[in-house]
Each structure stands twice: as C-alpha cells, then as structure tokens.
Scaffold this active site. Structure first.
Site, short mmCIF file in Angstrom:
data_model
loop_
_atom_site.label_atom_id
_atom_site.label_comp_id
_atom_site.label_asym_id
_atom_site.label_seq_id
_atom_site.Cartn_x
_atom_site.Cartn_y
_atom_site.Cartn_z
N GLY A 41 2.53 2.10 3.98
CA GLY A 41 3.30 1.02 3.36
C GLY A 41 4.73 1.46 3.07
O GLY A 41 4.95 2.58 2.60
N GLY B 108 -7.41 5.08 -2.81
CA GLY B 108 -8.28 4.12 -3.47
C GLY B 108 -7.51 3.24 -4.45
O GLY B 108 -6.30 3.12 -4.36
N ALA B 109 -8.27 2.63 -5.39
CA ALA B 109 -7.71 1.61 -6.29
C ALA B 109 -6.97 0.59 -5.41
O ALA B 109 -5.79 0.29 -5.62
CB ALA B 109 -6.80 2.22 -7.35
N HIS C 173 -2.75 -2.45 0.42
CA HIS C 173 -3.59 -1.63 1.32
C HIS C 173 -4.29 -2.53 2.35
O HIS C 173 -4.39 -2.17 3.52
CB HIS C 173 -4.69 -0.91 0.52
CG HIS C 173 -4.19 0.08 -0.47
ND1 HIS C 173 -4.29 -0.11 -1.83
CD2 HIS C 173 -3.58 1.28 -0.30
CE1 HIS C 173 -3.79 0.95 -2.46
NE2 HIS C 173 -3.34 1.80 -1.56
#
Ligand code: PAF
Length: 279
Positions: free
Chosen positions: A148, A31-32, A37
């Site tokens: 990533g 998240g965040a 992302h």
C-alpha cells in the site's frame, strides 16, 4: 482458504503451483486487516491465478517495544475478511518459523532511504522490514508483491530490497484507501479514542492545505503552516516533509516535477503516518 503455518509446507505448496504455471500474487501484512489490505488482495486476484496473504507481526521492525506489545491482533476477524475477499492462501507463521535458531541476520544497504523520515525517527525499522520481507519472499516465491502506498517509504525500501537481492518480482504499489473524512486506513486507527479519531482527520486536511497552496506559498512556510494546523488539533508532529518521487526532501519546487507530502505525527500514544501526491 488454505492456511499454512509451517514454512516448508507453504513453500511446498507454492512450488507445486508454480510448476503448473500459476501466477502468484503475494500480500504481506501484520494482520489487524482493514479495507486497505483487502484492496491489495482484490488487486492481486485481478492479476494472478493465486493470491496469498501472510500475517506476521514482525518484532524486528518495532523500534519501540511498547508499540509491538500494543499492536492489535484480530486473527479471527482477519480470516473472515480474507475469506470474504476470496484470498486463496493464508500464511500464518510463528516467530520460530520466521526466525529459526539458525537464522542469519543480514545488513541491507538501503542508502539514504534508511536515515531520512521514518528511518530517522525509527532507527532499525527498515532493516527489520527488509529482514522479514526477504525471509517471506524466500518462502513464498511469487510473481507480484502488493504493497500500500500509505507506507510510501516502505514501498521504496522494499523496491530497493528487490533490486539488492535480485528478486525477479514485480512490485505493485496500490493506492491508499481512506475513510470518509480522509483518514488513511491503518491497523493503528483502532487504538484511537472516539475524540482522537475525530481529530485524526486533520492529517488529511493538512495535505489538502499543502496541495491548495503549493504554488503560492514557499515550501518552508507551507510546512510550518501545516504543522501549526496539526498542533492546533492536538498532534505532536515528528515530521512534515515535501519530497520528490525518489523521496529526497526538497527546499524548493520547480513547479513541474512530481512531489509527495509526508507526515508522521502522534495523537497522544498513537503514531500515525500518511502521505499524498501533491503534484
Ligand atoms: O506494512 C506492513 O504491514 C509490514 O511492514 C510488512 C510489509 C508486512 C512487513 O512486516
């Protein structure tokens, strides 16, 4: 976008989709979410019929409890970003769904990957990462997993996990997305104050310095100079390393083979990591 919170529901949905031959891309996250992302979701959408994102802040991978407590949670914003990006499904499990009482912890043989760089500074971290990714993959039977490159060692660790557990999954490592001043996008960046945020660009400057001088300055001197650059900008450096593509740290470079520079450093309370292919 569909949202599933229960593992059985998530698995049931995937099984049905796979029966009809749908190709599934999976982006695991804590998240965040930021544009780094979202670039993974976009890549998955290009290559699959269905793209699934998970959000789970995994306590097992935080060796520092304060870091876990302070991990940013921005779920409403995350859902908006995922919807805008056209993500098909969000898996949003509770801790009990991921680690039910009968959950058995495994020990993964990660070899040297576990004791160098991040592994050295964050004992247990990669076991925790493998534990959660293994569990997520047991729930989400995907064709391709998207990660990533910013967490380069994590990519190598998960590649090893896929081999160890014989998952028939392709790993797609996507480029790091950077802010205009070169700072790699990271969920931890929101914890930087305004002045720290300005200082943080020094990590990218250090990479550029290394890239510019790699052919003329010996590796040990170049690492020391890059460390001085970071220290002068207020960083406390955990490591600056130059390694081959298998992540083996190098003392010398043959001037030809692919090399990556990796940095982990604190700006006060916030630990940032980044890496750059130098040659
Ligand atoms: O990179 C991350 O956000 C996490 O380490 C991952 C891969 C989602 C596992 O919790």
């Amino acid at each position: 976008m569909r949202i599933y919170r229960l593992a059985v529901e998530m698995t049931g949905f995937i099984d049905n989709q796979r029966k009809t031959g749908q190709k599934i891309g999976f982006v695991p996250t804590m998240g965040a979410l930021h544009q780094g992302h979202i670039s993974l979701i976009r890549q998955s959408k290009k290559e699959n019929d269905l793209s699934i994102c998970s959000i789970f802040v995994n306590p097992a991978q935080f060796n520092n409890p304060a870091d876990f407590q302070k991990y940013p949670i921005t779920i409403e914003n995350d859902i908006n970003l995922l919807e805008l990006a056209g993500c098909d499904v969000l898996f949003l499990p509770s801790i009990e769904e991921i680690y039910p009482s009968q959950f058995k912890k495994e020990q993964y043989d990660l070899g040297y990957l576990e004791t160098i760089l991040e592994g050295k500074y964050r004992p247990g971290h990669f076991q925790g990462v493998c534990q959660v990714v293994d569990r997520l993959l047991s729930i989400i039977d995907c064709n391709t997993l998207y990660l990533g490159r910013k967490d380069y060692q994590q990519c190598r660790v998960i590649e090893k996990l896929l081999q160890l557990k014989k998952y028939n999954i392709t790993l797609h490592i996507c480029e790091t997305i950077r802010e205009i001043d070169g700072l790699a996008m990271s969920s931890r960046n929101v914890r930087l104050s305004t002045s720290e945020r300005t200082q943080a660009a020094a990590i990218y400057e250090a990479f550029l310095y290394i890239q510019k001088n790699i052919k003329i300055v010996p590796l040990s001197d170049i690492k020391q100079a890059a460390e001085s650059l970071l220290t002068s900008k207020g960083f406390k450096v955990d490591y600056i390393e130059i390694a081959n593509d298998k992540l083996m740290p190098l003392d010398t470079w043959d001037g030809k083979s692919a090399i990556v520079a990796l940095i982990a450093a604190y700006l006060n309370e916030v630990r940032l990591i980044d890496n750059m292919m130098i040659a």
